[in-house]
Structures are given as structure tokens and as C-alpha cells.
Design a protein around this motif. Structure first.
Motif, PDB file in Angstrom:
ATOM      1  N   HIS A 378     -36.004 111.456  32.239  1.00  0.00           N
ATOM      2  CA  HIS A 378     -36.333 110.106  31.553  1.00  0.00           C
ATOM      3  C   HIS A 378     -35.159 109.447  32.055  1.00  0.00           C
ATOM      4  N   PHE A 379     -33.962 109.645  32.222  1.00  0.00           N
ATOM      5  CA  PHE A 379     -32.857 108.778  32.561  1.00  0.00           C
ATOM      6  C   PHE A 379     -33.206 108.497  34.088  1.00  0.00           C
ATOM      7  N   TRP A 380     -33.188 109.558  34.963  1.00  0.00           N
ATOM      8  CA  TRP A 380     -33.132 109.475  36.412  1.00  0.00           C
ATOM      9  C   TRP A 380     -34.315 108.932  37.132  1.00  0.00           C
ATOM     10  N   LEU A 381     -35.447 109.021  36.516  1.00  0.00           N
ATOM     11  CA  LEU A 381     -36.678 108.150  36.926  1.00  0.00           C
ATOM     12  C   LEU A 381     -36.487 106.735  36.595  1.00  0.00           C
ATOM     13  N   SER A 382     -35.926 106.315  35.720  1.00  0.00           N
ATOM     14  CA  SER A 382     -35.658 105.070  35.429  1.00  0.00           C
ATOM     15  C   SER A 382     -34.650 104.473  36.292  1.00  0.00           C
ATOM     16  N   ALA A 383     -33.408 105.232  36.401  1.00  0.00           N
ATOM     17  CA  ALA A 383     -32.380 104.830  37.256  1.00  0.00           C
ATOM     18  C   ALA A 383     -32.658 104.743  38.661  1.00  0.00           C
ATOM     19  N   ALA A 384     -33.233 105.728  39.361  1.00  0.00           N
ATOM     20  CA  ALA A 384     -33.923 105.611  40.756  1.00  0.00           C
ATOM     21  C   ALA A 384     -34.598 104.361  40.932  1.00  0.00           C
ATOM     22  N   ALA A 400     -34.978  93.940  37.193  1.00  0.00           N
ATOM     23  CA  ALA A 400     -35.382  95.453  37.697  1.00  0.00           C
ATOM     24  C   ALA A 400     -35.269  96.264  36.449  1.00  0.00           C
ATOM     25  N   ALA A 401     -34.008  96.073  35.667  1.00  0.00           N
ATOM     26  CA  ALA A 401     -33.928  96.694  34.642  1.00  0.00           C
ATOM     27  C   ALA A 401     -35.013  96.634  33.586  1.00  0.00           C
ATOM     28  N   THR A 402     -35.432  95.349  33.385  1.00  0.00           N
ATOM     29  CA  THR A 402     -36.459  95.044  32.180  1.00  0.00           C
ATOM     30  C   THR A 402     -37.679  95.587  32.673  1.00  0.00           C
ATOM     31  N   SER A 403     -38.199  95.497  33.865  1.00  0.00           N
ATOM     32  CA  SER A 403     -39.414  95.763  34.138  1.00  0.00           C
ATOM     33  C   SER A 403     -39.515  97.493  34.366  1.00  0.00           C
ATOM     34  N   THR A 404     -38.518  97.892  34.806  1.00  0.00           N
ATOM     35  CA  THR A 404     -38.374  99.500  34.776  1.00  0.00           C
ATOM     36  C   THR A 404     -38.747 100.043  33.241  1.00  0.00           C
ATOM     37  N   PHE A 405     -37.755  99.545  32.321  1.00  0.00           N
ATOM     38  CA  PHE A 405     -38.041  99.931  30.831  1.00  0.00           C
ATOM     39  C   PHE A 405     -39.270  99.742  30.539  1.00  0.00           C
ATOM     40  N   ILE A 406     -39.990  98.547  30.668  1.00  0.00           N
ATOM     41  CA  ILE A 406     -41.408  98.173  30.242  1.00  0.00           C
ATOM     42  C   ILE A 406     -42.284  99.381  30.611  1.00  0.00           C
ATOM     43  N   ALA A 407     -41.977  99.896  32.039  1.00  0.00           N
ATOM     44  CA  ALA A 407     -42.946 100.713  32.533  1.00  0.00           C
ATOM     45  C   ALA A 407     -42.541 102.283  31.892  1.00  0.00           C
ATOM     46  N   ALA A 408     -41.299 102.388  31.500  1.00  0.00           N
ATOM     47  CA  ALA A 408     -40.815 103.713  30.780  1.00  0.00           C
ATOM     48  C   ALA A 408     -41.691 103.695  29.446  1.00  0.00           C
ATOM     49  N   ALA A 450     -33.795 103.629  28.622  1.00  0.00           N
ATOM     50  CA  ALA A 450     -33.243 102.344  28.623  1.00  0.00           C
ATOM     51  C   ALA A 450     -31.848 102.401  29.272  1.00  0.00           C
ATOM     52  N   SER A 451     -31.378 103.470  28.825  1.00  0.00           N
ATOM     53  CA  SER A 451     -30.012 103.679  29.837  1.00  0.00           C
ATOM     54  C   SER A 451     -30.250 103.871  31.199  1.00  0.00           C
ATOM     55  N   GLY A 452     -30.984 104.634  31.836  1.00  0.00           N
ATOM     56  CA  GLY A 452     -31.356 104.889  33.167  1.00  0.00           C
ATOM     57  C   GLY A 452     -31.519 103.807  33.790  1.00  0.00           C
ATOM     58  N   ALA A 514     -34.945  97.669  21.033  1.00  0.00           N
ATOM     59  CA  ALA A 514     -33.766  97.925  20.303  1.00  0.00           C
ATOM     60  C   ALA A 514     -32.787  98.430  21.120  1.00  0.00           C
ATOM     61  N   ALA A 515     -33.162  99.609  21.720  1.00  0.00           N
ATOM     62  CA  ALA A 515     -32.273 100.280  22.606  1.00  0.00           C
ATOM     63  C   ALA A 515     -31.702  99.435  23.754  1.00  0.00           C
ATOM     64  N   PHE A 516     -32.900  99.028  24.389  1.00  0.00           N
ATOM     65  CA  PHE A 516     -32.581  98.140  25.741  1.00  0.00           C
ATOM     66  C   PHE A 516     -31.707  96.964  25.417  1.00  0.00           C
ATOM     67  N   GLU A 517     -31.951  96.117  24.163  1.00  0.00           N
ATOM     68  CA  GLU A 517     -31.148  95.171  23.880  1.00  0.00           C
ATOM     69  C   GLU A 517     -29.884  95.284  23.554  1.00  0.00           C
ATOM     70  N   TYR A 518     -29.424  96.440  23.025  1.00  0.00           N
ATOM     71  CA  TYR A 518     -28.141  97.125  22.677  1.00  0.00           C
ATOM     72  C   TYR A 518     -27.344  97.219  23.919  1.00  0.00           C
ATOM     73  N   LEU A 519     -27.768  97.878  24.903  1.00  0.00           N
ATOM     74  CA  LEU A 519     -27.213  98.080  26.275  1.00  0.00           C
ATOM     75  C   LEU A 519     -27.080  96.890  26.962  1.00  0.00           C
ATOM     76  N   LYS A 520     -28.101  95.972  26.884  1.00  0.00           N
ATOM     77  CA  LYS A 520     -28.009  94.697  27.607  1.00  0.00           C
ATOM     78  C   LYS A 520     -26.854  93.949  27.036  1.00  0.00           C
ATOM     79  N   THR A 521     -26.537  94.006  25.759  1.00  0.00           N
ATOM     80  CA  THR A 521     -25.386  93.327  25.239  1.00  0.00           C
ATOM     81  C   THR A 521     -24.085  93.649  25.518  1.00  0.00           C
ATOM     82  N   ASN A 522     -24.091  95.219  25.686  1.00  0.00           N
ATOM     83  CA  ASN A 522     -22.920  95.642  25.803  1.00  0.00           C
ATOM     84  C   ASN A 522     -22.701  96.232  27.414  1.00  0.00           C
ATOM     85  N   ASN A 523     -23.713  96.001  28.061  1.00  0.00           N
ATOM     86  CA  ASN A 523     -23.328  96.240  29.444  1.00  0.00           C
ATOM     87  C   ASN A 523     -24.192  95.117  30.420  1.00  0.00           C
ATOM     88  N   PRO A 524     -23.634  93.818  30.360  1.00  0.00           N
ATOM     89  CA  PRO A 524     -24.401  92.732  31.145  1.00  0.00           C
ATOM     90  C   PRO A 524     -24.651  93.164  32.504  1.00  0.00           C
TER      91      PRO A 524
END
Length: 525
Positions: A378-384, A400-408, A450-452, A514-524
Motif C-alpha cells: 500500500h505504501f510502495w504502490l502509492s510512492a512509486a 501527484a500526491a493528491t491524485s495518488t491518494f484519491i486512487a488509493a 497516504a504516507s506513500g 484526515a491522514a493525508f491532511e496531517y501529512l500535508k501539514t507536517n510534510n509540505p
């Protein structure tokens, strides 16, 4: 249930954890223990008699209070993310096999015999390595790796010396991909209907508050093209370009051989550095095979994208592609052996490292995660995928991050149902209690995805990723609604007759953003 609720209230009173994460419960409860118990026994909804109020001064009934206490229990469990995720995986396995456990006298997870019974049961009933790795047990994962190694003909000498593929083997693989290319891709938009699909894309992008909704929609269309599944003798495959890059070339062979050999030695000796991980190991091995650093990083992402497509069953896909169905079957190539070995050895090294209190092997060192969800794909498919959108398709990292998480998220709601395997997974999930093992495992998968997505987009843009996966999981628990679930029949009917409403209900149940927004705030980005 009532006794459990009472004990939870008493426990929470003693531990002084009654203030909920959203600060709705603000009244001191120290003097209300006896009152709470009596009211639970008499009239559950009369919580206002004890003075439980939210931040508007409105009374909170004890049913709601009980659910808030359960949320606090989950958050307390997440103080040890490794144990939290392990316990949920074990609980899901126990719930799915209660009858079998009952026959041998194991009635709960707390039974002293549960661990040994679970290991014995899965080893005698499960033939799929992927299914075996879902139980967070070092011995079970070692057995899965042993079985895979036996099927692939791997021994302790298999990776000591290079064994490049022959020209005939490469030509055979080229023929395999010609057949795959000739198969039509499964077009999700065509199945859903182009108008409905476009509306869904617009709504999904607008919900994520991405700066450019049209760009986000275009990125989603690109993902559909890149990831459209194709059928093959090895099952449904995505990321076909990554499979081709690795299996149609000799340039990955030496790096993968070296990686497999180093992992094999680490497992045999149970010796590894605290921060050793699969991503850095691949990069270093590819560099040792004479790749420059940028090329080695690209190769590592491609390999992890391929492994994410097949998971622990990658070995079976490689076998099929190399001619396992031919009689007599040709011996496995060293490249195929390495990929099959690595995909399962990662799980063994995760278990071994967790035993020593080290970070997970299957995730990069820049990701803080003690939660082993048994599905690093789940991490690596999103990361790649997020990295590919930035590097190859020229989307900006945020899109890229947003659309990838939507797909996930889309994967979470359509898996099982999409391929018509009978009962909809979505219906089962919508009927889950708020913090059931299945619901919590969905949350861990979302935290991984979300992390990936953030990791891949940040890596591609040259930024050093700073990902706290465990905290993104806590955020999903903090924001999880505690309403009663749908009945199973109502959930199935909703999925069959009102799909958009089912998706809305799923989104409301899990609050995945919630997971994605947390990461977006702390990992701009």
C-alpha cells in the motif's frame, strides 16, 4: 456488552482519560463513577444526570460516552503502534476462524494458547504465502519464505554467483509481454459510465481542496491509463511498464541478485543494522552493479512498484511468466528467484527487526512507522506512482500526491466488488463497528497509502521526506465517527442500488483525508 462498557468506564476513570480528542467532553468525571454504572444499568441514554456535556453545554448520553471511551482505548493502544497493528491483524484472523479456534478450546485472543494455535492453524490451512504473511508471526513468515524458496528452487547457494538470463529466456519474456499487450485493459471509467466517472473525479478532487481541480482530474485520468489492469496468465497486472523495464533487460539482474543474497544472509544470521531497509539496500546494490546514483534510485522505485503489484505472491506471477505451465517446466531464472525471494523475505525481516525494537525493514528510513500492517505494498504502490507522476508525467508534487491518494481510496472501496468475486468488500466494511479489527486495518492501509503518496512526491521533487505514518494513523482514529454501523443487509443493498451514497457513507465512516491532511501539514510539498 454492558459489563464490558462498565469496566471500560471504570478503567478510564482511574486513568483519567475522559477528555476526548475533539474536546467535546469537558466535564470532570471523577465523582461520577458510581452514577455512571447505575445509569448504564438503568437508562443508558440518561448521561446528562452525571453532567456529561459537550463544548456547547449539551448533555452527552452514555451510549455516546461509551463510544468516546472506546476511541480513547484505541488511542491508548496506539501509544504502542507495533502492538496495536499486530493485535488488529491477530483479531481479524481470530474472528474469521472462530469455529476452528473453538474446536480446540481457544475462545479469545487472551487465551494463553492463541499464538501457538493460530500458527498451527494457518500453517495447515493456508497455502497462499500472501495469506500467511498477514499473520504477524516470525515463524509463520519464515515458513512462507521456506515454501516459496522450495517452489523457486532456491538454496543457500542460489545468489552467490551471477547467472544472467540467456538470449532465449529474454526472447520468451518478450513474447509473454506481446501477449499481455494484446489484451485489452480493464477500463473502470467505461464500466462506470463516462458521465458518472467524470462527476466522481471532479467531486474527489474538489473534496481534497487541491489548488487546481482540472489538473487533479487530468492526473486521475493519467493514473487510469498507467494503472489500468491487464489480464495475463499471471493474473491481473498493473504498472506494466515497470514489469517490462525489469524483465526485458539484464541491467537489473546483478543488483537484484546482490539484494537477495544480502537479505538471505541477514535472515540466516539474524544480523542487520537498526536502520537497514529494503529501499536503501536496493539502491546500494544497484550502485554496486555499476549504476550511477540517480539510475539506482530509479531502479529501486521500479522494483518496489513491481513488488507492490504482486505482493508476497510476486513469485507465482514470475513463475507463470517464465513458463511454469509448460511441460517440462524450465528452471527459474536467477532474476525471477530474486524477485520472488525479496517479496517474501521483507516480511521476515520486518518481524525480526520488530523483535529487536528496530524500525521496519520494508519502509524507508525517512518514514517513522512501528505499525506493521503486513501490506507494505500500500505504501510502495502509492510512492512509486506519485513519483512517476512527477518525474515522467510532469505533474507538480501536490497534485501527484493528491491524485495518488484519491486512487488509493478508490482501491479501498472497489476491491473485491470490482472483479465480481461475489460479496462486496464494501458492504462488509460498511457493516463494521467503528473500531472493529477490519475497520482499523482499513485505517492502517489508508495511513500507508497516504504516507506513500507523500513520500514519492517529496522524493521526486528533491525534498527529504519526513513522514510520520504512525501519527497519521492516530489522526484517523481521532477523527473517526462513532455512529452505529449499518446492518449487513442494509449495507449490501446500499452498495448494489446507490453506489454514490455508499461511497459517501464510506468516506464519512473512515474520514480518510484526515491522514493525508496531517501529512500535508507536517510534510509540505
Amino acid at each position: 456488552m454492558l459489563v464490558e462498557s462498565i469496566s471500560l468506564i471504570v478503567e478510564s476513570l482511574l486513568m483519567d482519560v475522559f477528555v476526548s480528542s475533539d474536546k467535546r467532553i469537558v466535564t470532570s468525571l471523577t465523582t461520577c463513577c458510581f452514577c455512571s454504572i447505575i445509569l448504564l444499568l438503568a437508562v443508558e441514554a440518561a448521561g446528562s444526570s452525571c453532567g456529561f456535556t459537550d463544548d456547547n453545554g449539551s448533555p452527552i448520553g452514555l451510549i455516546r460516552l461509551d463510544k468516546e471511551i472506546r476511541r480513547q482505548k484505541e488511542l491508548r493502544g496506539l501509544e504502542n503502534p507495533g502492538k496495536f497493528c499486530s493485535d488488529n491483524l491477530k483479531a481479524r484472523y481470530f474472528d474469521a476462524h472462530k469455529a476452528e479456534f473453538g474446536k480446540i478450546g481457544v475462545m479469545s485472543l487472551d487465551d494463553p494458547g492463541f499464538e501457538s494455535a493460530a500458527e498451527k492453524l494457518i500453517l495447515t490451512t493456508e497455502t497462499d504465502p500472501w495469506g500467511m504473511t498477514l499473520l504477524p508471526s516470525k515463524s509463520v513468515r519464515l515458513e512462507a519464505l521456506r515454501r516459496v524458496s522450495s517452489v523457486l528452487g532456491i538454496d543457500d547457494q542460489s545468489f552467490t554467483m551471477p547467472r544472467p538470463r540467456t538470449d532465449d529466456e529474454l526472447r520468451h519474456m518478450g513474447t509473454v509481454f506481446q501477449r499481455i499487450d494484446s489484451n485489452p485493459a480493464i477500463n473502470a471509467k467505461k464500466l462506470a459510465g463516462p458521465v458518472k466517472a467524470t462527476i466522481a473525479e471532479l467531486a474527489a478532487c474538489a473534496q481534497m481542496t487541491v489548488p487546481g481541480v482540472p489538473t487533479c482530474v487530468w492526473s486521475l485520468k493519467t493514473i487510469q491509463d498507467l494503472m489500468a489492469p491487464k489480464s495475463s496468465a499471471a493474473g491481473f497486472m498493473t504498472s506494466i511498464d515497470d514489469w517490462k523495464a525489469i524483465l526485458l533487460s539484464r541491467q537489473y539482474e546483478e543488483g537484484l541478485r546482490t539484494t537477495a543474497q544480502r537479505m538471505q544472509v541477514a535472515i540466516a544470521k539474524e544480523q542487520f543494522a537498526p536502520v537497514e531497509n529494503i529501499f536503501d539496500l536496493l539502491i546500494d546494490s544497484f550502485q554496486k552493479s555499476k549504476m550511477e546514483l540517480p539510475q539506482a534510485k530509479d531502479a529501486a522505485f521500479k522494483v518496489m512498484g513491481l513488488l507492490a503489484n504482486g505482493g508476497a505472491n510476486t513469485f507465482d506471477r514470475i513463475r507463470s511468466m517464465e513458463g511454469a505451465n509448460i511441460s517440462p517446466s524450465p528452471p527459474m531464472s536467477q532474476l525471477g528467484q530474486a524477485l520472488g525471494f525479496i517479496s517474501n523475505a521483507m516480511h521476515v525481516l520486518d518481524s525480526m527487526k520488530q523483535e529487536k525494537g528496530y524500525p521496519l525493514f520494508s519502509l524507508p528510513k525517512d518514514v517513522r512507522a512501528a505499525c506493521d500492517n503486513a501490506k507494505p505494498y500500500h505504501f510502495w504502490l502509492s510512492a512509486a506512482l506519485a513519483r512517476k507522476l512527477v518525474v515522467e508525467e510532469r505533474f507538480n508534487p501536490k497534485t501527484a500526491a493528491t491524485s495518488t491518494f484519491i486512487a488509493a481510496k478508490g482501491y479501498q472501496v472497489i476491491r473485491g466488488h470490482f472483479f465480481k468475486r461475489g460479496v462486496s468488500n464494501l458492504g462488509i466494511i460498511l457493516a463494521q463497528e467503528a473500531f472493529s479489527p477490519i475497520a482499523n486495518i482499513v485505517r492502517t492501509d489508508l495511513a500507508y497509502s497516504a504516507s506513500g503518496a507523500h513520500y514519492g512526491a517529496a522524493f521526486a521533487s528533491g525534498k527529504r521526506p519526513n513522514i510520520d505514518l504512525d501519527e497519521s494513523l492516530r489522526e484517523l482514529i481521532r477523527q473517526a465517527p462513532t455512529e452505529s454501523p449499518l446492518s449487513r443487509s442494509d449495507a449490501e443493498m446500499l452498495v448494489e442500488r446507490h453506489k454514490f451514497e455508499a461511497l459517501r457513507h464510506w468516506d464519512s465512516k473512515f474520514k480518510p483525508n484526515a491522514a493525508f491532511e496531517y501529512l500535508k501539514t507536517n510534510n509540505p510539498l
